[in-house]
Design a protein around this motif. Structure first.
Motif, PDB file in Angstrom:
ATOM      1  N   LYS A  11     -61.721  24.113 114.158  1.00 11.55           N
ATOM      2  CA  LYS A  11     -61.668  24.468 112.736  1.00 11.55           C
ATOM      3  C   LYS A  11     -62.942  24.137 111.982  1.00 11.55           C
ATOM      4  CE  LYS A  11     -56.782  24.008 111.478  1.00 11.55           C
ATOM      5  NZ  LYS A  11     -55.862  23.232 110.636  1.00 11.55           N
ATOM      6  N   THR A  12     -63.556  23.002 112.291  1.00  9.34           N
ATOM      7  CA  THR A  12     -64.645  22.525 111.441  1.00  9.34           C
ATOM      8  C   THR A  12     -65.999  22.439 112.142  1.00  9.34           C
ATOM      9  OG1 THR A  12     -64.132  20.207 111.899  1.00  9.34           O
ATOM     10  CG2 THR A  12     -63.038  21.211 109.992  1.00  9.34           C
ATOM     11  N   GLY A  13     -66.105  22.929 113.361  1.00  7.39           N
ATOM     12  CA  GLY A  13     -67.388  22.996 114.043  1.00  7.39           C
ATOM     13  C   GLY A  13     -67.681  21.876 115.025  1.00  7.39           C
ATOM     14  N   GLY A  14     -66.870  20.833 115.063  1.00  7.64           N
ATOM     15  CA  GLY A  14     -67.126  19.725 115.974  1.00  7.64           C
ATOM     16  C   GLY A  14     -67.019  20.125 117.439  1.00  7.64           C
ATOM     17  N   THR A  15     -66.030  20.911 117.777  1.00 11.72           N
ATOM     18  CA  THR A  15     -65.855  21.351 119.169  1.00 11.72           C
ATOM     19  C   THR A  15     -66.930  22.367 119.535  1.00 11.72           C
ATOM     20  OG1 THR A  15     -63.491  20.930 118.973  1.00 11.72           O
ATOM     21  CG2 THR A  15     -64.193  22.302 120.824  1.00 11.72           C
ATOM     22  N   ARG A  16     -67.320  23.205 118.579  1.00 10.88           N
ATOM     23  CA  ARG A  16     -68.421  24.149 118.819  1.00 10.88           C
ATOM     24  C   ARG A  16     -69.695  23.379 119.172  1.00 10.88           C
ATOM     25  NH1 ARG A  16     -72.195  24.965 115.603  1.00 10.88           N
ATOM     26  NH2 ARG A  16     -71.003  24.464 113.742  1.00 10.88           N
ATOM     27  N   GLU A  17     -69.955  22.289 118.459  1.00  6.05           N
ATOM     28  CA  GLU A  17     -71.145  21.495 118.741  1.00  6.05           C
ATOM     29  C   GLU A  17     -71.083  20.879 120.142  1.00  6.05           C
ATOM     30  OE1 GLU A  17     -71.078  18.867 115.390  1.00  6.05           O
ATOM     31  OE2 GLU A  17     -72.054  20.339 114.074  1.00  6.05           O
ATOM     32  N   ALA A  19     -69.511  22.258 122.688  1.00  8.06           N
ATOM     33  CA  ALA A  19     -69.738  23.409 123.570  1.00  8.06           C
ATOM     34  C   ALA A  19     -71.222  23.754 123.648  1.00  8.06           C
ATOM     35  CB  ALA A  19     -68.930  24.606 123.076  1.00  8.06           C
ATOM     36  N   GLU A  20     -71.926  23.645 122.540  1.00  8.13           N
ATOM     37  CA  GLU A  20     -73.362  23.940 122.550  1.00  8.13           C
ATOM     38  C   GLU A  20     -74.132  22.944 123.410  1.00  8.13           C
ATOM     39  OE1 GLU A  20     -74.131  23.992 118.351  1.00  8.13           O
ATOM     40  OE2 GLU A  20     -73.486  26.084 118.152  1.00  8.13           O
ATOM     41  N   VAL A  21     -73.753  21.672 123.360  1.00  9.61           N
ATOM     42  CA  VAL A  21     -74.409  20.656 124.187  1.00  9.61           C
ATOM     43  C   VAL A  21     -74.081  20.895 125.662  1.00  9.61           C
ATOM     44  CG1 VAL A  21     -74.434  18.177 124.736  1.00  9.61           C
ATOM     45  CG2 VAL A  21     -74.642  18.944 122.362  1.00  9.61           C
ATOM     46  N   VAL A  22     -72.834  21.218 125.962  1.00 11.53           N
ATOM     47  CA  VAL A  22     -72.453  21.547 127.340  1.00 11.53           C
ATOM     48  C   VAL A  22     -73.307  22.715 127.833  1.00 11.53           C
ATOM     49  CG1 VAL A  22     -70.584  22.465 128.794  1.00 11.53           C
ATOM     50  CG2 VAL A  22     -70.109  20.611 127.158  1.00 11.53           C
ATOM     51  N   ASP A  34     -73.313  31.772 128.347  1.00 13.46           N
ATOM     52  CA  ASP A  34     -72.928  32.342 127.053  1.00 13.46           C
ATOM     53  C   ASP A  34     -72.005  31.346 126.380  1.00 13.46           C
ATOM     54  OD1 ASP A  34     -74.330  34.703 127.445  1.00 13.46           O
ATOM     55  OD2 ASP A  34     -72.582  35.803 128.169  1.00 13.46           O
ATOM     56  N   THR A  35     -72.299  31.017 125.139  1.00 11.86           N
ATOM     57  CA  THR A  35     -71.454  30.123 124.355  1.00 11.86           C
ATOM     58  C   THR A  35     -70.792  30.974 123.283  1.00 11.86           C
ATOM     59  OG1 THR A  35     -73.129  28.421 124.683  1.00 11.86           O
ATOM     60  CG2 THR A  35     -71.407  27.963 123.042  1.00 11.86           C
ATOM     61  N   ARG A  36     -69.449  31.031 123.316  1.00  8.13           N
ATOM     62  CA  ARG A  36     -68.748  31.937 122.403  1.00  8.13           C
ATOM     63  C   ARG A  36     -67.493  31.289 121.848  1.00  8.13           C
ATOM     64  NH1 ARG A  36     -67.948  37.287 125.646  1.00  8.13           N
ATOM     65  NH2 ARG A  36     -67.122  37.945 123.650  1.00  8.13           N
ATOM     66  N   ASP A  37     -67.136  31.719 120.670  1.00  9.58           N
ATOM     67  CA  ASP A  37     -65.860  31.319 120.083  1.00  9.58           C
ATOM     68  C   ASP A  37     -64.762  31.940 120.943  1.00  9.58           C
ATOM     69  OD1 ASP A  37     -63.438  31.447 118.366  1.00  9.58           O
ATOM     70  OD2 ASP A  37     -64.804  30.650 116.849  1.00  9.58           O
ATOM     71  N   ALA A  38     -63.757  31.158 121.274  1.00 11.06           N
ATOM     72  CA  ALA A  38     -62.668  31.655 122.128  1.00 11.06           C
ATOM     73  C   ALA A  38     -62.003  32.893 121.533  1.00 11.06           C
ATOM     74  CB  ALA A  38     -61.638  30.555 122.358  1.00 11.06           C
ATOM     75  N   VAL A  50     -66.016  29.344 134.125  1.00 15.23           N
ATOM     76  CA  VAL A  50     -65.593  29.332 132.726  1.00 15.23           C
ATOM     77  C   VAL A  50     -65.261  27.898 132.312  1.00 15.23           C
ATOM     78  CG1 VAL A  50     -63.876  30.179 131.069  1.00 15.23           C
ATOM     79  CG2 VAL A  50     -64.666  31.679 132.923  1.00 15.23           C
ATOM     80  N   VAL A  51     -65.792  27.512 131.156  1.00 12.79           N
ATOM     81  CA  VAL A  51     -65.467  26.239 130.527  1.00 12.79           C
ATOM     82  C   VAL A  51     -64.802  26.586 129.203  1.00 12.79           C
ATOM     83  CG1 VAL A  51     -66.372  24.104 129.530  1.00 12.79           C
ATOM     84  CG2 VAL A  51     -67.474  25.107 131.563  1.00 12.79           C
ATOM     85  N   VAL A  52     -63.619  26.036 128.956  1.00 11.95           N
ATOM     86  CA  VAL A  52     -62.910  26.279 127.700  1.00 11.95           C
ATOM     87  C   VAL A  52     -62.644  24.940 127.034  1.00 11.95           C
ATOM     88  CG1 VAL A  52     -60.874  27.267 126.579  1.00 11.95           C
ATOM     89  CG2 VAL A  52     -61.799  28.344 128.646  1.00 11.95           C
ATOM     90  N   GLY A  53     -63.046  24.855 125.777  1.00 15.32           N
ATOM     91  CA  GLY A  53     -62.817  23.641 125.009  1.00 15.32           C
ATOM     92  C   GLY A  53     -62.060  23.936 123.737  1.00 15.32           C
TER      93      GLY A  53
END
Length: 168
Positions: A11-17, A19-22, A34-38, A50-53
């Protein structure tokens, strides 16, 4: 070189961040990532791994991450899959292990995903909405509890295990 999808839901970008480091760590090991919103992933067939967070909210995965797994069960069975979730906040959050919600655990088992990893989350009072989250954000659970060295180590471990032998 292996094509890897790192999908995230939050919701607030913490998990996206996270994923970007991964993704950065996987790229450093020579993988195409490729880093993408699920929510934006309809098909995983072009990826070998595939990595899903997902962020955890009240012990639940975000619906878009669950839908990604549900829509792609057959394809994921033929790929290497890693799952992570983030969300525990407060003292000891970086050491916490949270079990998968039952429906996600069934999906993870059906695609033979690696053991799910739990990362501490971020609870920023300026980003939360709703009465209960705001109350939580005022206490000892407020703050950033993501353990970046641990996240990077996990990502490198994933990167070393990603194999180009997966048949597409």
């Amino acid at each position: 070189m292996t094509a890897v999808l790192v999908a995230h839901a939050g919701k607030t970008g913490g998990t996206r961040e996270i994923a970007e480091v991964v993704s950065q760590e996987l790229r450093a090991l020579g993988h195409t990532v490729d880093t993408r919103d699920a929510a934006d992933v309809a098909d995983v067939s072009e990826y070998s791994a595939v990595v899903v967070g997902s962020a955890l909210y009240y012990s639940r995965w975000r619906p878009s991450a669950v839908r990604l797994l549900q829509r792609n069960v057959a394809a994921l069975r033929e790929r290497q899959v890693w799952l992570f979730h983030s969300g525990p906040c407060g003292p000891g959050a970086s050491l916490a292990h949270v079990s998968l919600p039952a429906s996600v655990a069934l999906l993870a088992a059906s695609v033979d995903a690696e053991r799910t990893t739990t990362f501490g989350g971020r609870l920023d009072p300026t980003l939360v909405r709703g009465i209960l989250p705001r109350l939580m954000a005022r206490g000892p659970r407020a703050g950033d509890f993501r353990d970046w060295p641990r996240i990077r180590t996990w990502a490198r471990d994933v990167g070393h295990h990603v194999s180009a032998d997966v048949s597409l």
